[in-house]
Motif scaffolding. Structure first.
Motif, mmCIF file in Angstrom:
data_model
loop_
_atom_site.group_PDB
_atom_site.id
_atom_site.type_symbol
_atom_site.label_atom_id
_atom_site.label_comp_id
_atom_site.label_asym_id
_atom_site.label_seq_id
_atom_site.Cartn_x
_atom_site.Cartn_y
_atom_site.Cartn_z
ATOM 1 N N GLU A 230 7.874 35.958 9.899
ATOM 2 C CA GLU A 230 9.231 36.291 9.322
ATOM 3 C C GLU A 230 8.905 36.197 7.858
ATOM 4 O O GLU A 230 9.541 36.663 7.096
ATOM 5 C CB GLU A 230 10.283 35.165 9.527
ATOM 6 C CG GLU A 230 10.448 34.882 11.183
ATOM 7 C CD GLU A 230 9.510 33.876 11.810
ATOM 8 O OE1 GLU A 230 8.492 34.187 12.317
ATOM 9 O OE2 GLU A 230 9.752 32.693 11.496
ATOM 10 N N VAL A 231 8.207 35.076 7.406
ATOM 11 C CA VAL A 231 8.059 34.915 5.912
ATOM 12 C C VAL A 231 7.168 36.171 5.424
ATOM 13 O O VAL A 231 7.398 36.761 4.347
ATOM 14 C CB VAL A 231 7.267 33.479 5.662
ATOM 15 C CG1 VAL A 231 6.655 33.388 4.359
ATOM 16 C CG2 VAL A 231 8.119 32.278 6.074
ATOM 17 N N VAL A 232 6.113 36.295 6.300
ATOM 18 C CA VAL A 232 4.986 37.464 5.723
ATOM 19 C C VAL A 232 6.047 38.958 5.639
ATOM 20 O O VAL A 232 5.874 39.662 4.649
ATOM 21 C CB VAL A 232 3.812 37.757 6.510
ATOM 22 C CG1 VAL A 232 3.145 38.897 6.453
ATOM 23 C CG2 VAL A 232 3.229 36.420 6.707
ATOM 24 N N ALA A 233 6.983 39.044 6.702
ATOM 25 C CA ALA A 233 7.627 40.321 6.738
ATOM 26 C C ALA A 233 8.456 40.479 5.538
ATOM 27 O O ALA A 233 8.872 41.530 4.972
ATOM 28 C CB ALA A 233 8.443 40.178 7.931
ATOM 29 N N LEU A 234 9.178 39.090 4.942
ATOM 30 C CA LEU A 234 10.023 39.190 3.782
ATOM 31 C C LEU A 234 9.370 39.153 2.554
ATOM 32 O O LEU A 234 9.844 39.579 1.389
ATOM 33 C CB LEU A 234 11.044 38.093 3.901
ATOM 34 C CG LEU A 234 12.307 38.184 5.139
ATOM 35 C CD1 LEU A 234 12.793 37.174 5.244
ATOM 36 C CD2 LEU A 234 12.801 39.471 4.950
ATOM 37 N N SER A 235 7.982 38.914 2.432
ATOM 38 C CA SER A 235 7.137 39.010 1.156
ATOM 39 C C SER A 235 6.744 40.340 0.730
ATOM 40 O O SER A 235 6.884 41.222 1.505
ATOM 41 C CB SER A 235 5.945 38.069 1.501
ATOM 42 O OG SER A 235 6.321 36.745 1.868
ATOM 43 N N ASP A 236 6.390 40.464 -0.576
ATOM 44 C CA ASP A 236 5.861 41.357 -0.752
ATOM 45 C C ASP A 236 4.455 41.982 -0.466
ATOM 46 O O ASP A 236 4.168 43.291 -0.351
ATOM 47 C CB ASP A 236 6.188 41.738 -2.561
ATOM 48 C CG ASP A 236 7.497 41.524 -2.976
ATOM 49 O OD1 ASP A 236 8.437 42.514 -2.566
ATOM 50 O OD2 ASP A 236 7.805 40.589 -3.597
ATOM 51 N N LEU A 237 3.630 40.990 -0.723
ATOM 52 C CA LEU A 237 2.247 41.095 -0.329
ATOM 53 C C LEU A 237 1.777 39.823 0.625
ATOM 54 O O LEU A 237 2.303 38.766 0.571
ATOM 55 C CB LEU A 237 1.590 41.078 -1.625
ATOM 56 C CG LEU A 237 1.723 42.365 -2.621
ATOM 57 C CD1 LEU A 237 1.111 41.956 -3.934
ATOM 58 C CD2 LEU A 237 0.924 43.495 -2.013
#
Ligand code: 13P
Ligand code: SF4
Length: 368
Positions: free
Chosen positions: A261-268
């Protein structure tokens, strides 16, 4: 003797190093480095403290440090400033006359500790019953030599966060399904980026010894070991929402050991080297929130005064085990090896080393 004293005694660093000034300790390291010249090689992982990294002959992420260990044929002594599994990897990849030292034997990795060889063998037996000969194991380098050996013996390979996508693609050319140890998040993020649905990913729970999966069993393509990094799990969706609300200009970049979920909401998202390069190549004046280990984030902040860089989680601590390697331990380790006192040596026994090398070599051959 209380527990703390017992651990201290086992660790063995003499009091004199604890009582020395920084200047004295630095002088010890500097002069031994000078005397030993090319006989000594000090690799340093990006998460090491500045007091240690200043003396590293090379710095890098876990892939680069493994590659450098393989290439280095001159050094008789390799003093590894990183954690235990990295020093084991260096020992496996170097020649028998080269000795690898870890300045503090307590520098482990909580993620690597989440899978042991007995759990792995048991899981393999169960998964083979379920899936037959359709599975291949992949292990993150953050794992014990025994697990790397098991993976090598069973036709699989190691991966790092820099080459995980490449290695997962390779594994799918060999078999229909992969078993990914020990980091569920790196495995999930990587497979997802390659187009595998979350509903095609099962989780192996090593404590309950069972598969956690809701779908029809034949649909599972990736079996993720239920392990994680206790540092990277501390970056949360709340951290991202806060950042987006309070500083919408901020670009968010995280390590793939963070939750999906954190990776999905990050830009990179990418390995430690990827993060360093992204900030290096970013335009002056840009703003970045980084989701990775704190020693590295602090170094990036100091190296880029022209950019606004912060930690994605303002309350983050450094990786405690990486932090065990400090200046007193480095000075102690170097003085001891110069005196011929062979403690803190990391030596992986045969045939474990041989099979682990197979797994590492499969990765290194694909990562040149
Ligand atoms: P890298 O592969 O990015 O070096 O990461 C290793 C590690 O331990 C991250 O927690
Ligand atoms: Fe292990 Fe996490 Fe520390 Fe990396 S940051 S060494 S994965 S505990």
């Amino acid at each position: 003797m209380n527990l703390f004293e017992t651990v201290e005694k086992m660790n063995g660093i003499p009091d004199k190093y604890k009582n020395m000034s920084i200047k004295e300790l630095e002088e010890i390291v500097r002069s031994i480095k000078q005397r030993l010249g090319r006989k000594l090689f000090i690799p340093g992982h990006h998460y090491q403290k500045d007091e240690v990294i200043q003396f590293a002959d090379a710095t890098g992420d876990s892939l680069k440090l493994a590659q450098l260990s393989e290439e280095n044929i001159d050094a008789e002594f390799i003093v590894f400033c990183g954690v235990h599994f990295m020093a084991e990897t260096a020992d496996i990849l170097t020649a028998p006359h080269q000795k690898v030292f870890l300045p503090d034997m307590r520098a482990g990795c909580s993620m690597a500790d989440m899978a042991d060889i007995y759990q792995t063998e048991r899981a393999w037996e169960e998964l083979t019953k379920l899936f037959g000969d359709t599975i291949i194991p992949l292990t993150y380098v953050n794992s014990t030599a025994a697990i790397k050996s098991f993976v090598g013996e069973n036709g699989g390979a190691t991966v790092t966060s820099s080459n995980a996508e490449e290695m997962v693609k390779w594994a799918f050319l060999q078999k229909e399904r992969i078993v990914f140890l020990p980091d569920q998040h790196l495995g999930r993020n990587t497979a997802y980026n390659l187009g595998i649905g979350l509903d095609e990913m099962a989780v192996w729970n090593p404590i309950d010894q069972k598969l956690e999966y809701d779908g029809p069993i034949e649909k599972a393509k990736v079996i993720l070991w239920k392990g994680h990094c206790s540092v990277h799990e501390n970056f949360t969706v709340d951290n991202i929402q806060y950042m987006r609300e309070h500083d919408p200009e901020m670009k968010i970049i995280v390590h793939p050991e963070c939750r999906r979920e954190v990776v999905a909401l990050s830009d990179l998202a990418g390995s430690t080297s990827f993060i360093i390069q992204a900030i290096e190549h970013a335009e002056s004046g840009t703003a970045w929130a980084i989701g990775t280990e704190m020693n590295l984030v602090k170094r990036i902040i100091n190296n880029h005064p022209d950019k606004h860089v912060v930690s994605l989680n303002p309350h983050m601590c450094p990786c405690l085990t990486m932090n065990r390697i400090d200046l007193p331990h480095l000075a102690w380790c170097l003085e001891s090896l110069e005196d011929g006192d062979n403690h803190n040596i990391i030596q992986v026994e045969q045939p474990v080393a041989e099979n682990a090398k197979l797994a590492l070599q499969r990765m290194l051959n694909l990562s040149r």
